[in-house]
Design a protein around this motif. Structure first.
Motif, PDB file in Angstrom:
ATOM      1  N   LEU A  55      -6.465  18.463  -8.363  1.00 20.08           N
ATOM      2  CA  LEU A  55      -7.610  17.596  -8.075  1.00 20.08           C
ATOM      3  C   LEU A  55      -8.244  16.962  -9.307  1.00 20.08           C
ATOM      4  CD1 LEU A  55      -9.319  19.858  -5.392  1.00 20.08           C
ATOM      5  CD2 LEU A  55      -8.083  17.715  -5.000  1.00 20.08           C
ATOM      6  N   VAL A  56      -7.951  17.464 -10.485  1.00 21.56           N
ATOM      7  CA  VAL A  56      -8.584  16.946 -11.700  1.00 21.56           C
ATOM      8  C   VAL A  56      -7.557  16.318 -12.641  1.00 21.56           C
ATOM      9  CG1 VAL A  56      -9.983  17.529 -13.709  1.00 21.56           C
ATOM     10  CG2 VAL A  56     -10.424  18.660 -11.516  1.00 21.56           C
ATOM     11  N   GLU A  57      -6.416  16.984 -12.795  1.00 24.38           N
ATOM     12  CA  GLU A  57      -5.463  16.579 -13.820  1.00 24.38           C
ATOM     13  C   GLU A  57      -4.431  15.557 -13.353  1.00 24.38           C
ATOM     14  OE1 GLU A  57      -3.866  20.290 -15.126  1.00 24.38           O
ATOM     15  OE2 GLU A  57      -5.759  20.944 -16.022  1.00 24.38           O
ATOM     16  N   GLN A  58      -4.356  15.292 -12.057  1.00 30.15           N
ATOM     17  CA  GLN A  58      -3.355  14.353 -11.537  1.00 30.15           C
ATOM     18  C   GLN A  58      -3.731  12.900 -11.839  1.00 30.15           C
ATOM     19  OE1 GLN A  58      -0.315  15.028  -9.983  1.00 30.15           O
ATOM     20  NE2 GLN A  58      -0.819  17.119 -10.623  1.00 30.15           N
ATOM     21  N   ASP A  59      -2.729  12.082 -12.117  1.00 28.94           N
ATOM     22  CA  ASP A  59      -2.959  10.639 -12.242  1.00 28.94           C
ATOM     23  C   ASP A  59      -3.285  10.038 -10.877  1.00 28.94           C
ATOM     24  OD1 ASP A  59      -2.316  10.738 -14.974  1.00 28.94           O
ATOM     25  OD2 ASP A  59      -0.175  10.615 -14.515  1.00 28.94           O
ATOM     26  N   LEU A  60      -2.650  10.585  -9.838  1.00 30.40           N
ATOM     27  CA  LEU A  60      -2.865  10.142  -8.462  1.00 30.40           C
ATOM     28  C   LEU A  60      -3.392  11.330  -7.670  1.00 30.40           C
ATOM     29  CD1 LEU A  60      -2.462   8.000  -6.209  1.00 30.40           C
ATOM     30  CD2 LEU A  60      -0.146   8.920  -5.902  1.00 30.40           C
ATOM     31  N   ILE A  61      -4.649  11.265  -7.245  1.00 33.79           N
ATOM     32  CA  ILE A  61      -5.282  12.403  -6.570  1.00 33.79           C
ATOM     33  C   ILE A  61      -4.929  12.394  -5.083  1.00 33.79           C
ATOM     34  CG2 ILE A  61      -7.454  13.572  -6.037  1.00 33.79           C
ATOM     35  CD1 ILE A  61      -6.713  13.555  -8.994  1.00 33.79           C
ATOM     36  N   PRO A  62      -4.346  13.482  -4.568  1.00 38.85           N
ATOM     37  CA  PRO A  62      -3.975  13.538  -3.151  1.00 38.85           C
ATOM     38  C   PRO A  62      -5.126  14.009  -2.269  1.00 38.85           C
ATOM     39  CG  PRO A  62      -3.297  15.549  -4.226  1.00 38.85           C
ATOM     40  CD  PRO A  62      -3.935  14.684  -5.304  1.00 38.85           C
ATOM     41  N   ASP A  63      -4.957  13.885  -0.963  1.00 38.76           N
ATOM     42  CA  ASP A  63      -5.859  14.553  -0.025  1.00 38.76           C
ATOM     43  C   ASP A  63      -5.560  16.047  -0.076  1.00 38.76           C
ATOM     44  OD1 ASP A  63      -6.986  12.187   0.886  1.00 38.76           O
ATOM     45  OD2 ASP A  63      -5.541  11.969   2.514  1.00 38.76           O
ATOM     46  N   VAL A  64      -6.588  16.887  -0.001  1.00 38.22           N
ATOM     47  CA  VAL A  64      -6.395  18.339  -0.025  1.00 38.22           C
ATOM     48  C   VAL A  64      -7.244  18.990   1.061  1.00 38.22           C
ATOM     49  CG1 VAL A  64      -6.828  20.458  -1.339  1.00 38.22           C
ATOM     50  CG2 VAL A  64      -5.739  18.511  -2.451  1.00 38.22           C
ATOM     51  N   MET A  76       0.847  -1.196   0.000  1.00 42.24           N
ATOM     52  CA  MET A  76       0.000   0.000   0.000  1.00 42.24           C
ATOM     53  C   MET A  76       0.880   1.242   0.000  1.00 42.24           C
ATOM     54  SD  MET A  76      -2.938   0.978   2.755  1.00 42.24           S
ATOM     55  CE  MET A  76      -3.414   2.687   3.001  1.00 42.24           C
ATOM     56  N   SER A  77       0.644   2.170  -0.949  1.00 41.73           N
ATOM     57  CA  SER A  77       1.475   3.357  -1.064  1.00 41.73           C
ATOM     58  C   SER A  77       1.110   4.383  -0.002  1.00 41.73           C
ATOM     59  CB  SER A  77       1.311   3.981  -2.461  1.00 41.73           C
ATOM     60  OG  SER A  77      -0.034   4.371  -2.667  1.00 41.73           O
ATOM     61  N   ALA A  78       2.086   5.219   0.350  1.00 41.40           N
ATOM     62  CA  ALA A  78       1.860   6.260   1.337  1.00 41.40           C
ATOM     63  C   ALA A  78       0.888   7.298   0.781  1.00 41.40           C
ATOM     64  CB  ALA A  78       3.189   6.917   1.704  1.00 41.40           C
ATOM     65  N   GLN A  79       0.010   7.809   1.644  1.00 40.75           N
ATOM     66  CA  GLN A  79      -0.951   8.812   1.221  1.00 40.75           C
ATOM     67  C   GLN A  79      -0.329  10.198   1.286  1.00 40.75           C
ATOM     68  OE1 GLN A  79      -4.010   8.431  -0.163  1.00 40.75           O
ATOM     69  NE2 GLN A  79      -3.947  10.655  -0.480  1.00 40.75           N
ATOM     70  N   ILE A  80      -0.473  10.954   0.201  1.00 47.02           N
ATOM     71  CA  ILE A  80       0.038  12.318   0.110  1.00 47.02           C
ATOM     72  C   ILE A  80      -1.105  13.294   0.329  1.00 47.02           C
ATOM     73  CG2 ILE A  80       1.034  14.045  -1.457  1.00 47.02           C
ATOM     74  CD1 ILE A  80       2.480  11.716  -2.859  1.00 47.02           C
ATOM     75  N   GLY A  81      -0.838  14.353   1.097  1.00 49.94           N
ATOM     76  CA  GLY A  81      -1.830  15.393   1.313  1.00 49.94           C
ATOM     77  C   GLY A  81      -1.217  16.773   1.138  1.00 49.94           C
ATOM     78  N   HIS A 122       2.273  19.868 -12.254  1.00 55.33           N
ATOM     79  CA  HIS A 122       2.137  19.147 -13.510  1.00 55.33           C
ATOM     80  C   HIS A 122       1.352  17.859 -13.266  1.00 55.33           C
ATOM     81  CE1 HIS A 122       6.047  21.300 -14.971  1.00 55.33           C
ATOM     82  NE2 HIS A 122       5.008  22.099 -14.938  1.00 55.33           N
ATOM     83  N   SER A 123       0.762  17.319 -14.307  1.00 58.39           N
ATOM     84  CA  SER A 123      -0.178  16.206 -14.152  1.00 58.39           C
ATOM     85  C   SER A 123       0.454  14.930 -13.605  1.00 58.39           C
ATOM     86  CB  SER A 123      -0.865  15.903 -15.487  1.00 58.39           C
ATOM     87  OG  SER A 123       0.101  15.550 -16.464  1.00 58.39           O
ATOM     88  N   ASP A 124       1.772  14.811 -13.724  1.00 54.92           N
ATOM     89  CA  ASP A 124       2.439  13.605 -13.217  1.00 54.92           C
ATOM     90  C   ASP A 124       3.122  13.831 -11.873  1.00 54.92           C
ATOM     91  OD1 ASP A 124       4.397  15.298 -14.154  1.00 54.92           O
ATOM     92  OD2 ASP A 124       5.457  13.794 -15.354  1.00 54.92           O
ATOM     93  N   ALA A 125       2.913  15.008 -11.265  1.00 52.91           N
ATOM     94  CA  ALA A 125       3.651  15.374 -10.055  1.00 52.91           C
ATOM     95  C   ALA A 125       3.422  14.401  -8.904  1.00 52.91           C
ATOM     96  CB  ALA A 125       3.277  16.797  -9.616  1.00 52.91           C
ATOM     97  N   CYS A 126       2.173  14.105  -8.607  1.00 50.43           N
ATOM     98  CA  CYS A 126       1.886  13.257  -7.448  1.00 50.43           C
ATOM     99  C   CYS A 126       2.375  11.827  -7.659  1.00 50.43           C
ATOM    100  CB  CYS A 126       0.388  13.277  -7.136  1.00 50.43           C
ATOM    101  SG  CYS A 126      -0.188  14.845  -6.455  1.00 50.43           S
ATOM    102  N   THR A 127       2.275  11.329  -8.885  1.00 50.82           N
ATOM    103  CA  THR A 127       2.784   9.993  -9.181  1.00 50.82           C
ATOM    104  C   THR A 127       4.291   9.943  -9.014  1.00 50.82           C
ATOM    105  OG1 THR A 127       0.980   9.537 -10.728  1.00 50.82           O
ATOM    106  CG2 THR A 127       2.992   8.228 -10.972  1.00 50.82           C
ATOM    107  N   ILE A 128       4.983  10.979  -9.499  1.00 52.96           N
ATOM    108  CA  ILE A 128       6.440  11.043  -9.366  1.00 52.96           C
ATOM    109  C   ILE A 128       6.845  11.085  -7.894  1.00 52.96           C
ATOM    110  CG2 ILE A 128       8.426  12.590  -9.694  1.00 52.96           C
ATOM    111  CD1 ILE A 128       7.182  13.305 -12.430  1.00 52.96           C
ATOM    112  N   LEU A 129       6.155  11.895  -7.104  1.00 54.92           N
ATOM    113  CA  LEU A 129       6.475  12.000  -5.683  1.00 54.92           C
ATOM    114  C   LEU A 129       6.189  10.683  -4.959  1.00 54.92           C
ATOM    115  CD1 LEU A 129       5.049  15.576  -4.970  1.00 54.92           C
ATOM    116  CD2 LEU A 129       7.463  14.917  -5.108  1.00 54.92           C
ATOM    117  N   ALA A 130       5.050  10.052  -5.269  1.00 52.81           N
ATOM    118  CA  ALA A 130       4.692   8.787  -4.622  1.00 52.81           C
ATOM    119  C   ALA A 130       5.696   7.694  -4.968  1.00 52.81           C
ATOM    120  CB  ALA A 130       3.284   8.365  -5.034  1.00 52.81           C
TER     121      ALA A 130
END
Length: 252
Positions: free
Chosen positions: A26-35, A1-6, A94-102
């Motif tokens: 919230l719309v363009e990310q491949d991986l939607i974080p908590d906000v 299970m991957s770590a949750q990003i907020g 950018h749209s891949d930011a959260c995936t890259i960080l995760a």
């Protein structure tokens, strides 16, 4: 299970930029974080725009606060994500930011702070500079060289070292990381994950240099001599940069 990003987003009369900011996260990310949205009591259409994204936002708070770090502290208390970052209302990912960080969190074990690169954008949309590098204590104690927008803090940092000092108006994020110092276990992604608009309160600001000096002294990250030298060296660079920009603008 991957770590949750907020992410904590602090707003105040941000109707001109908040829609693009929220759409990018919230719309363009491949991986939607908590906000979490912490609004300081906007009198414009900010909260109306925010309400359009309510289905994707974990918590929305709108009430007076004492500044950006008071707002961020409220957000940290409300988020229960494993990793927490901070985005300005005029910043964009950018749209891949959260995936890259995760992915970086999964690959870089035992880190408690993760940073990447960020483009500084002019008001007309041109890239002025790209900032960001891996956190290195020897360099960081002299200057804030990591791109704090979009960087992630493991929740345990706040649990162990406290929240942001809201007596700062510009450099509370720098003071927080100086306070932790050599206990930071850094990770880094050599990838540009978003944009920050130039002209914000801290960009090329002499006031930020004054607060930076104060942060170094209060955390014992530098001697008074070192902190004063750093102040004048960077202040000279800022003045020179502004002067050159002024000369170039007059020639256009």
């Amino acid at each position: 299970m991957s770590a949750q990003i907020g992410f904590v987003i602090a707003t105040l009369n941000s109707e001109a930029t908040i829609d693009r900011c929220l759409r990018s996260i919230l719309v363009e990310q491949d991986l939607i974080p908590d906000v979490v949205i912490i609004d300081g009591g906007s009198s414009d259409a900010t909260m109306t725009i925010v309400s359009n994204y309510a289905q994707w936002i974990s918590i929305i708070v709108s009430e007076p606060d004492t500044g950006i770090y008071d707002a961020w502290n409220k957000g940290v208390r409300l988020l229960d994500s494993d990793w927490i970052g901070f985005i300005g209302a005029d910043d964009y990912l950018h749209s891949d930011a959260c995936t890259i960080l995760a992915n970086a969190i999964a690959e870089q074990k035992n880190i408690n702070y993760l940073s990447a690169n960020l483009d500084i954008i002019s008001s007309d949309g041109h890239v002025i500079n790209t900032v960001g590098r891996c956190f290195e204590w020897v360099r960081f104690r002299r200057a804030m060289e990591v791109a704090h927008v979009g960087s992630l803090h493991r929740r345990s940092l706040f649990e162990t070292y406290g929240l942001f000092d809201d007596s700062y108006h510009i450099c509370g994020d720098y003071e927080f990381l100086l306070r932790i110092g050599t206990k930071i276990k850094p990770g880094y992604v050599n990838h540009t994950i978003g944009e920050m608009t130039a002209g914000g309160i801290s960009y090329l600001s002499i006031k930020s240099l004054v607060e930076s000096r104060r942060a170094k002294l209060s955390t014992c990250a530098a001697s008074e001599w070192e902190a004063t030298c750093d102040f004048f060296v960077v202040a000279l660079k800022v003045i020179t940069y502004r002067l050159l920009n002024r000369i170039l603008s007059l020639r256009r």
